[in-house]
Design a protein around this motif. Structure first.
Motif, PDB file in Angstrom:
ATOM      1  N   GLN A  45      10.160 103.106  23.523  1.00 24.89           N
ATOM      2  CA  GLN A  45      10.417 104.022  24.580  1.00 24.89           C
ATOM      3  C   GLN A  45      11.600 104.762  24.579  1.00 24.89           C
ATOM      4  O   GLN A  45      12.511 104.057  24.171  1.00 24.89           O
ATOM      5  CB  GLN A  45      10.371 103.136  25.927  1.00 24.89           C
ATOM      6  CG  GLN A  45      10.285 104.010  27.192  1.00 24.89           C
ATOM      7  CD  GLN A  45      10.154 103.346  28.288  1.00 24.89           C
ATOM      8  OE1 GLN A  45      11.082 102.503  28.508  1.00 24.89           O
ATOM      9  NE2 GLN A  45       9.326 103.720  29.312  1.00 24.89           N
ATOM     10  N   GLY A  46      11.495 106.088  24.541  1.00 25.18           N
ATOM     11  CA  GLY A  46      12.841 107.030  24.463  1.00 25.18           C
ATOM     12  C   GLY A  46      13.020 107.592  23.163  1.00 25.18           C
ATOM     13  O   GLY A  46      12.195 107.282  22.394  1.00 25.18           O
ATOM     14  N   GLY A  54      24.608 103.574   7.381  1.00 28.42           N
ATOM     15  CA  GLY A  54      25.038 105.045   7.363  1.00 28.42           C
ATOM     16  C   GLY A  54      23.976 105.856   6.975  1.00 28.42           C
ATOM     17  O   GLY A  54      24.106 107.084   7.260  1.00 28.42           O
ATOM     18  N   GLU A  55      22.615 105.805   7.008  1.00 35.99           N
ATOM     19  CA  GLU A  55      21.474 106.558   6.853  1.00 35.99           C
ATOM     20  C   GLU A  55      20.993 106.899   8.284  1.00 35.99           C
ATOM     21  O   GLU A  55      20.720 105.941   9.186  1.00 35.99           O
ATOM     22  CB  GLU A  55      20.340 106.059   5.795  1.00 35.99           C
ATOM     23  CG  GLU A  55      19.362 107.188   6.006  1.00 35.99           C
ATOM     24  CD  GLU A  55      18.215 106.726   4.939  1.00 35.99           C
ATOM     25  OE1 GLU A  55      18.263 105.646   4.505  1.00 35.99           O
ATOM     26  OE2 GLU A  55      17.289 107.422   4.667  1.00 35.99           O
ATOM     27  N   ILE A  56      21.028 108.096   8.787  1.00 34.98           N
ATOM     28  CA  ILE A  56      20.634 108.629   9.938  1.00 34.98           C
ATOM     29  C   ILE A  56      19.040 108.456  10.226  1.00 34.98           C
ATOM     30  O   ILE A  56      18.160 109.099   9.306  1.00 34.98           O
ATOM     31  CB  ILE A  56      21.129 110.015  10.480  1.00 34.98           C
ATOM     32  CG1 ILE A  56      21.131 110.058  12.027  1.00 34.98           C
ATOM     33  CG2 ILE A  56      20.686 111.007   9.596  1.00 34.98           C
ATOM     34  CD1 ILE A  56      21.927 111.200  12.223  1.00 34.98           C
ATOM     35  N   HIS A  57      18.685 107.972  11.215  1.00 31.79           N
ATOM     36  CA  HIS A  57      17.075 108.163  11.724  1.00 31.79           C
ATOM     37  C   HIS A  57      17.137 108.707  12.998  1.00 31.79           C
ATOM     38  O   HIS A  57      17.348 108.185  14.267  1.00 31.79           O
ATOM     39  CB  HIS A  57      16.625 106.736  11.607  1.00 31.79           C
ATOM     40  CG  HIS A  57      16.385 106.192  10.288  1.00 31.79           C
ATOM     41  ND1 HIS A  57      15.404 106.214   9.283  1.00 31.79           N
ATOM     42  CD2 HIS A  57      17.603 105.409   9.492  1.00 31.79           C
ATOM     43  CE1 HIS A  57      15.737 105.697   8.073  1.00 31.79           C
ATOM     44  NE2 HIS A  57      16.882 105.268   8.550  1.00 31.79           N
ATOM     45  N   LYS A  58      16.594 109.977  13.473  1.00 28.43           N
ATOM     46  CA  LYS A  58      16.387 110.568  14.504  1.00 28.43           C
ATOM     47  C   LYS A  58      15.106 109.898  15.145  1.00 28.43           C
ATOM     48  O   LYS A  58      13.905 110.096  14.429  1.00 28.43           O
ATOM     49  CB  LYS A  58      16.100 112.046  14.458  1.00 28.43           C
ATOM     50  CG  LYS A  58      17.354 112.681  14.154  1.00 28.43           C
ATOM     51  CD  LYS A  58      18.232 112.764  15.352  1.00 28.43           C
ATOM     52  CE  LYS A  58      19.826 113.449  15.185  1.00 28.43           C
ATOM     53  NZ  LYS A  58      20.748 113.465  15.987  1.00 28.43           N
ATOM     54  N   PHE A  59      15.128 109.146  16.182  1.00 28.80           N
ATOM     55  CA  PHE A  59      13.602 108.322  16.566  1.00 28.80           C
ATOM     56  C   PHE A  59      13.191 108.774  17.936  1.00 28.80           C
ATOM     57  O   PHE A  59      14.041 109.354  18.902  1.00 28.80           O
ATOM     58  CB  PHE A  59      14.025 107.065  16.467  1.00 28.80           C
ATOM     59  CG  PHE A  59      14.735 106.378  17.585  1.00 28.80           C
ATOM     60  CD1 PHE A  59      16.255 106.439  17.557  1.00 28.80           C
ATOM     61  CD2 PHE A  59      14.195 106.169  18.768  1.00 28.80           C
ATOM     62  CE1 PHE A  59      17.103 105.988  18.417  1.00 28.80           C
ATOM     63  CE2 PHE A  59      15.169 105.561  20.013  1.00 28.80           C
ATOM     64  CZ  PHE A  59      16.571 105.596  19.745  1.00 28.80           C
ATOM     65  N   GLU A  60      11.916 108.792  18.135  1.00 24.45           N
ATOM     66  CA  GLU A  60      11.211 108.680  19.461  1.00 24.45           C
ATOM     67  C   GLU A  60      10.601 107.565  19.364  1.00 24.45           C
ATOM     68  O   GLU A  60      10.641 106.835  18.902  1.00 24.45           O
ATOM     69  CB  GLU A  60      10.317 110.031  19.459  1.00 24.45           C
ATOM     70  CG  GLU A  60      11.092 111.405  19.452  1.00 24.45           C
ATOM     71  CD  GLU A  60      10.191 112.593  19.415  1.00 24.45           C
ATOM     72  OE1 GLU A  60      10.676 113.599  19.515  1.00 24.45           O
ATOM     73  OE2 GLU A  60       8.825 112.250  19.316  1.00 24.45           O
ATOM     74  N   ARG A  61       9.831 107.655  20.847  1.00 25.63           N
ATOM     75  CA  ARG A  61       8.892 106.082  20.783  1.00 25.63           C
ATOM     76  C   ARG A  61       8.121 105.991  19.576  1.00 25.63           C
ATOM     77  O   ARG A  61       7.603 106.939  18.895  1.00 25.63           O
ATOM     78  CB  ARG A  61       8.130 106.304  22.154  1.00 25.63           C
ATOM     79  CG  ARG A  61       6.858 107.469  22.229  1.00 25.63           C
ATOM     80  CD  ARG A  61       6.270 107.790  23.178  1.00 25.63           C
ATOM     81  NE  ARG A  61       5.300 108.657  23.042  1.00 25.63           N
ATOM     82  CZ  ARG A  61       4.150 108.323  22.647  1.00 25.63           C
ATOM     83  NH1 ARG A  61       3.658 107.253  22.455  1.00 25.63           N
ATOM     84  NH2 ARG A  61       3.216 109.565  22.806  1.00 25.63           N
ATOM     85  N   GLN A  79      19.370 111.449  26.957  1.00 27.49           N
ATOM     86  CA  GLN A  79      19.407 111.298  28.455  1.00 27.49           C
ATOM     87  C   GLN A  79      18.381 110.156  28.925  1.00 27.49           C
ATOM     88  O   GLN A  79      18.646 109.605  30.119  1.00 27.49           O
ATOM     89  CB  GLN A  79      18.796 112.545  29.016  1.00 27.49           C
ATOM     90  CG  GLN A  79      19.571 113.605  28.770  1.00 27.49           C
ATOM     91  CD  GLN A  79      19.330 114.964  29.440  1.00 27.49           C
ATOM     92  OE1 GLN A  79      18.223 115.178  29.827  1.00 27.49           O
ATOM     93  NE2 GLN A  79      20.184 115.947  29.776  1.00 27.49           N
ATOM     94  N   ASP A  80      17.247 109.755  28.180  1.00 21.37           N
ATOM     95  CA  ASP A  80      16.572 108.633  28.740  1.00 21.37           C
ATOM     96  C   ASP A  80      16.726 107.318  28.145  1.00 21.37           C
ATOM     97  O   ASP A  80      17.120 107.313  27.104  1.00 21.37           O
ATOM     98  CB  ASP A  80      15.024 109.121  28.360  1.00 21.37           C
ATOM     99  CG  ASP A  80      14.599 110.443  28.988  1.00 21.37           C
ATOM    100  OD1 ASP A  80      14.989 110.663  30.250  1.00 21.37           O
ATOM    101  OD2 ASP A  80      13.903 111.259  28.413  1.00 21.37           O
ATOM    102  N   GLU A  81      16.545 106.279  28.900  1.00 24.21           N
ATOM    103  CA  GLU A  81      16.988 105.096  28.462  1.00 24.21           C
ATOM    104  C   GLU A  81      15.734 104.482  27.172  1.00 24.21           C
ATOM    105  O   GLU A  81      14.723 105.323  27.150  1.00 24.21           O
ATOM    106  CB  GLU A  81      16.823 103.971  29.602  1.00 24.21           C
ATOM    107  CG  GLU A  81      15.127 103.725  30.127  1.00 24.21           C
ATOM    108  CD  GLU A  81      15.316 102.750  31.262  1.00 24.21           C
ATOM    109  OE1 GLU A  81      14.137 102.176  31.493  1.00 24.21           O
ATOM    110  OE2 GLU A  81      16.154 102.403  31.700  1.00 24.21           O
TER     111      GLU A  81
END
Length: 660
Positions: A45-46, A54-61, A79-81
């Motif tokens: 969730q979120g 050091g490697e970036i991961h943009k995550f969603e649920r 903004q969301d938990e």
């Protein structure tokens, strides 16, 4: 990554579970720690950002990572938990394993191997993880033993999905190859499907990895590459817009012009003029358009290989009541999300009744009132379509539409996603479009990744060829407007598709009232036997386009809704033959143009020099020319057509007032 070898090493390993937890990071919160053992992190969730060594991961649920002992983890939340599980374990190779397995283990330890993905069937994994978590916290020997069984099932299910997705340990080379291919073949037909086939990956995986490394989807990159090349041709040659459009892969110059304006902020003609007038203009239109292949690193995590450090800001243990709500939401979505990894409609439909065959209740608390429990309607119904019988939600909540946006809005449904072609060039619909509607791409290059990310429960498409791909994501209906003889039939059909029959009836009643009002407005202005034509000489070269009563450019509004009379030639050669339009020479224009003529214009584009065969027409000499804007009249859906008809009636009224 060889998943066969990976699972073979798991089969020969000794596994000890260390810890299973469920955590929540509140809005704008952070967590930082080093893993004391190998582990899985599963975000359910979120959305936010995870730095893994050091490697970036943009995550969603539904985002999953695996990392080895000592890996540095830093999580930042928007903004969301965010709710996530972590599962820590220790793995070692059994002494009884063969020498070949031992060698593979030492060369590529599976328990230290980092990887990340968004699983194809995330809810199945969620069920395994949640069951493990529940039994782990009972702290009884028998339950702890059962957790280990669940853990092996979790790993087995995960590897199945990763193998199906074609997840590899090195994606950068693939992305670089695709970028090179785009730059070499930008003037050819390129689609997500063709790229996925060439590189033998799923559409979703390829698109996700490409965006992860470049910051844009493959099709966005194709468009930007083409626009950059188009700029170069505009600056360095005297090629016409049609020649430039063709050279960068677009046969329709008007479509190219619209796309160029959307990307650059001005039309090709305006751009060329601005560059010529600017003394400081760059000679390199490619400047600023570079591949963002570099990885962003962060130093906001703490490295300690020997100790488990958990530094949090705004984190708390998940309450059981909140966990139940998450379980409810996931279970309700299970049917549709699971469809993403099935092979065909029959398997998807068979899964829609599971798991357990029951619906759950969601408790909603309101202030100053007692708590009431409401049931989400997850029932399905059969719908007869041009693709056969399809199971659709009785009352869909998350609808994606790739073309017929107007009828969906007409029956009171706001889609979660729609084609930007419709949203940008159906000007009359814009007051009805909230900002929450997500862009799924241009017509002809719809992003399956964007559609998948929206988790739709119903997809409505015009494109029979796209049906198979759509139906792997969610129940899909092909809305074929050629099946309906009237606007009323069209809206009734959409009401049936969306379970909005009453709303459809009300819209039709209002449509008939407004149609009568628009006809009455021009009743005494245009003689009953007068004829009217619709022409377009702005978006075409060296000839005239004459419009029928179907397709875009206002034909449906003028002929079908307002009931205006076409010329005999328009009726016999276009309308009776069910054609959209014909292209005629200027020498024969008098055969097609009636007593009145509606002329298309495009903002920012100068019309051609009009020949005497045009200026000598009675409609032109009598000032019976009505101009309409292409951006308002591009769409041909039922809702837009009603609004266009009212606009034409207003324009005719104003024309009459100015020519008295």
């Amino acid at each position: 990554m060889n998943w066969e070898e990976y699972i073979q090493m798991w089969d020969n390993a000794s596994i000890q579970l260390v810890d299973i937890r469920q955590l929540v990071i509140s809005s704008r919160g952070k967590q930082q720690y080093s893993l004391p053992a190998s582990g899985f992190i599963y975000v359910v969730q979120g959305q936010g950002t995870i730095w893994l060594d050091g490697e970036i991961h943009k995550f969603e649920r539904f985002y999953l990572l695996h990392a080895g002992k000592g890996s540095s983890i830093s999580i930042e939340v928007g903004q969301d938990e965010v709710t996530y599980y972590y599962i820590l374990y220790r793995g070692s190779m059994s002494a009884k394993a063969s020498k070949e397995i031992q060698k593979k283990y030492h060369m590529n330890n599976p328990f230290q191997l980092p990887y990340a993905c968004r699983p194809l069937a995330p809810v199945i994994l969620y069920r395994h993880v949640d069951s493990m978590y529940e039994e782990w916290n009972r702290r009884e020997i028998l339950e702890r033993f059962h957790v280990k069984i669940w853990f092996y099932q979790f790993v087995y299910t995960l590897v199945q999905q990763l193998k199906l997705q074609g997840v590899a340990s090195k994606e950068t080379d693939m992305v670089e190859e695709i970028i090179q291919y785009i730059h070499e073949h930008f003037n050819e037909s390129i689609s997500l499907e063709s790229l996925a086939e060439l590189w033998n990956y799923s559409i979703q995986y390829l698109s996700r990895q490409f965006k992860r490394h470049t910051g844009r989807s493959p099709i966005e990159y194709v468009i930007q590459t083409r626009m950059a090349k188009a700029k170069e041709l505009m600056i360095r040659t005297d090629a016409t817009a049609q020649e430039i459009a063709s050279s960068v892969g677009y046969s329709d110059v008007f479509y190219f012009t619209r796309l160029f304006k959307k990307q650059v902020g001005m039309t090709p003609g305006q751009y060329k003029k601005q560059v010529k007038e600017s003394s400081g203009g760059s000679d390199s239109p490619w400047e600023g358009f570079v591949s963002s292949m570099g990885k962003n690193a962060s130093s906001c995590y703490i490295i300690d290989d020997n100790h488990y450090q958990l530094k949090t800001k705004g984190d708390r243990q998940m309450l059981k009541g909140t966990r139940s709500k998450i379980a409810l939401t996931l279970m309700l979505c299970f049917t549709l999300i699971l469809a993403a990894c099935t092979n065909g409609n029959s398997s998807r439909n068979n899964n829609q009744g599971s798991p357990g065959g029951t619906s759950e209740q969601s408790a909603e608390s309101t202030q100053n009132t007692s708590s009431n429990q409401t049931k989400e309607d997850t029932s399905m119904r059969k719908l007869s379509t041009v693709k056969g019988e399809v199971s659709v939600p009785a009352h869909p909540k998350r609808v994606v539409v790739d073309w017929d946006l107007g009828p969906v809005l007409a029956v009171g449904v706001t889609p979660v996603g729609a084609s930007s072609t419709q949203m940008n060039f159906a000007e009359f619909l814009k007051p009805y479009l909230p900002e929450t509607i997500q862009d799924i791409g241009l017509d002809g290059s719809i992003s399956m990744e964007k559609v998948l990310d929206l988790s739709p429960d119903l997809i409505i498409t015009w494109n029979k060829d796209a049906y198979d791909n759509y139906s792997k994501i969610a129940p899909t209906v092909v809305f074929d407007t050629s099946q309906y003889s009237t606007i009323q039939d069209e809206i009734t059909a959409m009401g049936d598709i969306l379970g909005r029959q009453e709303e459809a009836k009300k819209w039709i009643e209002d449509f008939e009232i407004r149609t009568e009002a628009a006809r009455n407005k021009i009743k005494n202005i245009i003689p009953k036997d007068a004829t009217i034509s619709i022409v377009d000489y702005v978006t075409v070269d060296k000839f005239l386009m004459v419009i029928g009563n179907s397709g875009e450019r206002g034909g449906r509004a003028a002929y079908d809704i307002l009931g205006l009379n076409p010329t005999p030639k328009v009726k016999s050669e276009i309308i009776d033959k069910k054609a959209d339009r014909v292209e005629v020479s200027w020498e024969t224009v008098n055969d097609y143009v009636g007593d009145y003529v509606i002329v298309l214009k495009v903002d920012g584009k100068e019309p051609p020099k009009l020949p005497v065969t045009w200026t000598s027409l009675n409609a032109v000499k009598n000032h019976h020319v009505i101009e309409i804007e292409m951006e308002k009249y591009f769409a041909a859906d039922s809702f837009s057509s009603l609004l266009q008809a009212e606009d034409i009636a207003d324009k005719i009224t104003k024309l009459a007032a100015t020519t008295k």
